[in-house]
Design a protein around this motif. Structure first.
Motif, PDB file in Angstrom:
ATOM      1  N   THR A 257       2.586 -40.733  16.745  1.00  0.00           N
ATOM      2  CA  THR A 257       2.723 -40.253  15.373  1.00  0.00           C
ATOM      3  C   THR A 257       4.215 -40.267  15.004  1.00  0.00           C
ATOM      4  O   THR A 257       5.059 -39.841  15.791  1.00  0.00           O
ATOM      5  CB  THR A 257       2.152 -38.838  15.216  1.00  0.00           C
ATOM      6  N   PRO A 258       4.540 -40.742  13.807  1.00  0.00           N
ATOM      7  CA  PRO A 258       5.952 -41.020  13.498  1.00  0.00           C
ATOM      8  C   PRO A 258       6.804 -39.821  13.113  1.00  0.00           C
ATOM      9  O   PRO A 258       8.039 -39.917  13.136  1.00  0.00           O
ATOM     10  CB  PRO A 258       5.860 -41.997  12.323  1.00  0.00           C
ATOM     11  N   TYR A 259       6.175 -38.683  12.766  1.00  0.00           N
ATOM     12  CA  TYR A 259       6.961 -37.585  12.217  1.00  0.00           C
ATOM     13  C   TYR A 259       6.757 -36.274  12.988  1.00  0.00           C
ATOM     14  O   TYR A 259       5.654 -35.978  13.456  1.00  0.00           O
ATOM     15  CB  TYR A 259       6.590 -37.343  10.748  1.00  0.00           C
ATOM     16  N   ASN A 260       7.839 -35.510  13.085  1.00  0.00           N
ATOM     17  CA  ASN A 260       7.730 -34.144  13.567  1.00  0.00           C
ATOM     18  C   ASN A 260       7.034 -33.301  12.508  1.00  0.00           C
ATOM     19  O   ASN A 260       7.256 -33.501  11.301  1.00  0.00           O
ATOM     20  CB  ASN A 260       9.118 -33.559  13.839  1.00  0.00           C
ATOM     21  N   VAL A 261       6.213 -32.371  12.939  1.00  0.00           N
ATOM     22  CA  VAL A 261       5.497 -31.510  11.991  1.00  0.00           C
ATOM     23  C   VAL A 261       6.177 -30.144  11.897  1.00  0.00           C
ATOM     24  O   VAL A 261       5.573 -29.150  11.504  1.00  0.00           O
ATOM     25  CB  VAL A 261       4.020 -31.363  12.383  1.00  0.00           C
ATOM     26  N   HIS A 262       7.423 -30.107  12.259  1.00  0.00           N
ATOM     27  CA  HIS A 262       8.262 -28.931  12.071  1.00  0.00           C
ATOM     28  C   HIS A 262       9.627 -29.418  11.575  1.00  0.00           C
ATOM     29  O   HIS A 262       9.943 -30.597  11.652  1.00  0.00           O
ATOM     30  CB  HIS A 262       8.431 -28.160  13.382  1.00  0.00           C
ATOM     31  N   ARG A 263      10.423 -28.489  11.086  1.00  0.00           N
ATOM     32  CA  ARG A 263      11.791 -28.791  10.693  1.00  0.00           C
ATOM     33  C   ARG A 263      12.701 -27.852  11.458  1.00  0.00           C
ATOM     34  O   ARG A 263      12.376 -26.675  11.647  1.00  0.00           O
ATOM     35  CB  ARG A 263      11.994 -28.604   9.182  1.00  0.00           C
ATOM     36  N   SER A 264      13.823 -28.367  11.913  1.00  0.00           N
ATOM     37  CA  SER A 264      14.681 -27.538  12.744  1.00  0.00           C
ATOM     38  C   SER A 264      16.151 -27.863  12.517  1.00  0.00           C
ATOM     39  O   SER A 264      16.510 -28.943  12.051  1.00  0.00           O
ATOM     40  CB  SER A 264      14.318 -27.705  14.221  1.00  0.00           C
ATOM     41  N   ALA A 265      16.984 -26.898  12.885  1.00  0.00           N
ATOM     42  CA  ALA A 265      18.428 -27.027  12.741  1.00  0.00           C
ATOM     43  C   ALA A 265      19.101 -26.233  13.844  1.00  0.00           C
ATOM     44  O   ALA A 265      18.536 -25.262  14.372  1.00  0.00           O
ATOM     45  CB  ALA A 265      18.879 -26.517  11.371  1.00  0.00           C
ATOM     46  N   SER A 266      20.300 -26.668  14.210  1.00  0.00           N
ATOM     47  CA  SER A 266      21.088 -25.930  15.202  1.00  0.00           C
ATOM     48  C   SER A 266      22.472 -25.645  14.640  1.00  0.00           C
ATOM     49  O   SER A 266      22.970 -26.364  13.762  1.00  0.00           O
ATOM     50  CB  SER A 266      21.195 -26.720  16.509  1.00  0.00           C
ATOM     51  N   PHE A 267      23.067 -24.593  15.171  1.00  0.00           N
ATOM     52  CA  PHE A 267      24.385 -24.151  14.725  1.00  0.00           C
ATOM     53  C   PHE A 267      25.277 -24.071  15.961  1.00  0.00           C
ATOM     54  O   PHE A 267      25.091 -23.204  16.815  1.00  0.00           O
ATOM     55  CB  PHE A 267      24.291 -22.788  14.042  1.00  0.00           C
TER      56      PHE A 267
ATOM     57  N   HIS B  27      36.044 -22.445  24.453  1.00  0.00           N
ATOM     58  CA  HIS B  27      35.914 -21.080  24.980  1.00  0.00           C
ATOM     59  C   HIS B  27      34.727 -20.341  24.377  1.00  0.00           C
ATOM     60  O   HIS B  27      34.474 -19.188  24.760  1.00  0.00           O
ATOM     61  CB  HIS B  27      37.199 -20.297  24.702  1.00  0.00           C
ATOM     62  N   ARG B  28      34.028 -20.987  23.449  1.00  0.00           N
ATOM     63  CA  ARG B  28      32.826 -20.381  22.864  1.00  0.00           C
ATOM     64  C   ARG B  28      31.611 -21.181  23.308  1.00  0.00           C
ATOM     65  O   ARG B  28      31.399 -22.295  22.846  1.00  0.00           O
ATOM     66  CB  ARG B  28      32.903 -20.343  21.339  1.00  0.00           C
ATOM     67  N   ARG B  29      30.812 -20.615  24.166  1.00  0.00           N
ATOM     68  CA  ARG B  29      29.634 -21.306  24.666  1.00  0.00           C
ATOM     69  C   ARG B  29      28.382 -20.708  24.031  1.00  0.00           C
ATOM     70  O   ARG B  29      28.389 -19.602  23.510  1.00  0.00           O
ATOM     71  CB  ARG B  29      29.553 -21.200  26.196  1.00  0.00           C
ATOM     72  N   GLY B  30      27.287 -21.455  24.117  1.00  0.00           N
ATOM     73  CA  GLY B  30      26.021 -21.016  23.554  1.00  0.00           C
ATOM     74  C   GLY B  30      25.798 -21.616  22.186  1.00  0.00           C
ATOM     75  O   GLY B  30      26.740 -22.015  21.492  1.00  0.00           O
ATOM     76  N   GLY B  31      24.541 -21.723  21.794  1.00  0.00           N
ATOM     77  CA  GLY B  31      24.211 -22.279  20.492  1.00  0.00           C
ATOM     78  C   GLY B  31      22.987 -21.608  19.894  1.00  0.00           C
ATOM     79  O   GLY B  31      22.148 -21.051  20.607  1.00  0.00           O
ATOM     80  N   TYR B  32      22.898 -21.650  18.566  1.00  0.00           N
ATOM     81  CA  TYR B  32      21.799 -21.040  17.819  1.00  0.00           C
ATOM     82  C   TYR B  32      20.830 -22.124  17.346  1.00  0.00           C
ATOM     83  O   TYR B  32      21.253 -23.213  16.955  1.00  0.00           O
ATOM     84  CB  TYR B  32      22.339 -20.305  16.593  1.00  0.00           C
ATOM     85  N   TYR B  33      19.548 -21.816  17.342  1.00  0.00           N
ATOM     86  CA  TYR B  33      18.525 -22.794  16.964  1.00  0.00           C
ATOM     87  C   TYR B  33      17.489 -22.130  16.059  1.00  0.00           C
ATOM     88  O   TYR B  33      17.075 -20.990  16.297  1.00  0.00           O
ATOM     89  CB  TYR B  33      17.849 -23.336  18.228  1.00  0.00           C
ATOM     90  N   LEU B  34      17.069 -22.868  15.039  1.00  0.00           N
ATOM     91  CA  LEU B  34      16.045 -22.401  14.103  1.00  0.00           C
ATOM     92  C   LEU B  34      14.997 -23.489  13.944  1.00  0.00           C
ATOM     93  O   LEU B  34      15.332 -24.664  13.760  1.00  0.00           O
ATOM     94  CB  LEU B  34      16.673 -22.091  12.740  1.00  0.00           C
ATOM     95  N   ARG B  35      13.729 -23.097  14.005  1.00  0.00           N
ATOM     96  CA  ARG B  35      12.615 -24.038  13.860  1.00  0.00           C
ATOM     97  C   ARG B  35      11.623 -23.470  12.845  1.00  0.00           C
ATOM     98  O   ARG B  35      11.215 -22.312  12.961  1.00  0.00           O
ATOM     99  CB  ARG B  35      11.931 -24.243  15.211  1.00  0.00           C
ATOM    100  N   ILE B  36      11.267 -24.287  11.856  1.00  0.00           N
ATOM    101  CA  ILE B  36      10.310 -23.894  10.836  1.00  0.00           C
ATOM    102  C   ILE B  36       9.027 -24.690  11.054  1.00  0.00           C
ATOM    103  O   ILE B  36       9.034 -25.929  11.010  1.00  0.00           O
ATOM    104  CB  ILE B  36      10.858 -24.164   9.419  1.00  0.00           C
ATOM    105  N   GLU B  37       7.930 -23.975  11.314  1.00  0.00           N
ATOM    106  CA  GLU B  37       6.640 -24.624  11.571  1.00  0.00           C
ATOM    107  C   GLU B  37       5.529 -23.670  11.134  1.00  0.00           C
ATOM    108  O   GLU B  37       5.562 -22.485  11.471  1.00  0.00           O
ATOM    109  CB  GLU B  37       6.495 -24.975  13.049  1.00  0.00           C
ATOM    110  N   PRO B  38       4.543 -24.162  10.391  1.00  0.00           N
ATOM    111  CA  PRO B  38       3.482 -23.286   9.872  1.00  0.00           C
ATOM    112  C   PRO B  38       2.634 -22.647  10.972  1.00  0.00           C
ATOM    113  O   PRO B  38       2.743 -22.974  12.154  1.00  0.00           O
ATOM    114  CB  PRO B  38       2.638 -24.236   9.015  1.00  0.00           C
ATOM    115  N   ASN B  39       1.779 -21.724  10.523  1.00  0.00           N
ATOM    116  CA  ASN B  39       0.797 -21.052  11.375  1.00  0.00           C
ATOM    117  C   ASN B  39       1.439 -20.204  12.468  1.00  0.00           C
ATOM    118  O   ASN B  39       0.962 -20.153  13.604  1.00  0.00           O
ATOM    119  CB  ASN B  39      -0.164 -22.074  11.999  1.00  0.00           C
TER     120      ASN B  39
END
Length: 235
Positions: free
Chosen positions: A81-91, A97-109
């Motif tokens: 299947t060609p498309y992801n069924v969620h949308r996501s972003a990282s910050f 000297h700053r480690r770690g990252g933030y992640y957001l995922r938008i998916e129904p249900n």
């Protein structure tokens, strides 16, 4: 919720509805026919990402906002299947000297989530983290056990495919083997569709991301020093 930042964007129900329909019609012809709706949804979502980045930047240094592509990489997947069924972003945080990252995922249900931490760390970083935990895990355990952190993230790392016994060079009977077995050091939290489409959702995401800072600060200190506490960063 009392607003901490001037965050005005919100995720409309139509964005979740679009992803629901995409899951049922995951092919290029349908996407072509519904491109206008897709672009409208993306515009609203990117406004939310930008507002979250703005909120995060009040207390952290954010180097980059990355919006992940909706197109799937199907080269080595049985699922064509060609498309992801969620949308996501990282910050991404700025500076070595700053480690770690933030992640957001938008998916129904009820599958929307946020997360943060260290997914698939490089071998040298993974070994350094394990050595620190072997030597003394009291500080990371205290961070994970902090009441607000427990309420937000459950008080434990997500245990994805841990080592079954012990990594090479580590004692299987050691008191901190539960942490040393881990290959990733990530925490997550899910949100209902109603929470995602609420006007204060961006504020909620920022507030939950802020709770990760003690964890990030601790891990940043570990990963930028040797076992003797000497800095590995160039002056």
């Amino acid at each position: 919720m009392i607003r901490q930042y001037e965050i005005m964007a919100s995720i409309p129900k139509s964005s979740l509805d679009f992803l629901t329909k995409l899951k049922k019609n995951n092919h290029r012809d349908w996407m072509t026919e519904n491109k206008k709706e897709y672009l409208a949804s993306e515009k609203r979502l990117k406004e939310v990402y930008a507002q979250i980045q703005q909120g995060l930047s009040k207390t952290d240094e954010i180097e980059k906002l990355k919006v992940f592509r909706i197109n799937r990489d199907i080269r080595f997947s049985n699922d064509k299947t060609p498309y992801n069924v969620h949308r996501s972003a990282s910050f991404s945080r700025a500076g070595a000297h700053r480690r770690g990252g933030y992640y957001l995922r938008i998916e129904p249900n009820g599958n929307s989530m946020i997360g943060g931490g260290f997914f698939g760390p490089e071998p040298a970083d993974l070994k350094r983290i394990r050595q620190e935990f072997e030597m003394d895990a009291s500080e990371i355990r205290a961070i994970l056990a902090e009441p607000a952190f427990v309420k937000a993230y459950g008080g434990a790392f997500d245990a994805w495919d841990p080592v079954k016994t012990a990594p090479r060079g580590f004692n299987v009977d050691g008191p901190n083997i539960d942490l040393i077995r881990l290959k990733n050091f990530v925490v997550t939290r899910k949100f209902t569709d109603a929470q995602v489409t609420a006007p204060d959702f961006p504020d909620t995401v920022v507030a939950h991301f802020q709770l990760l800072r003690p964890f990030f600060d601790y891990m940043s200190d570990v990963l930028t020093t040797d076992l003797n506490g000497v800095s590995l960063l160039e002056d």
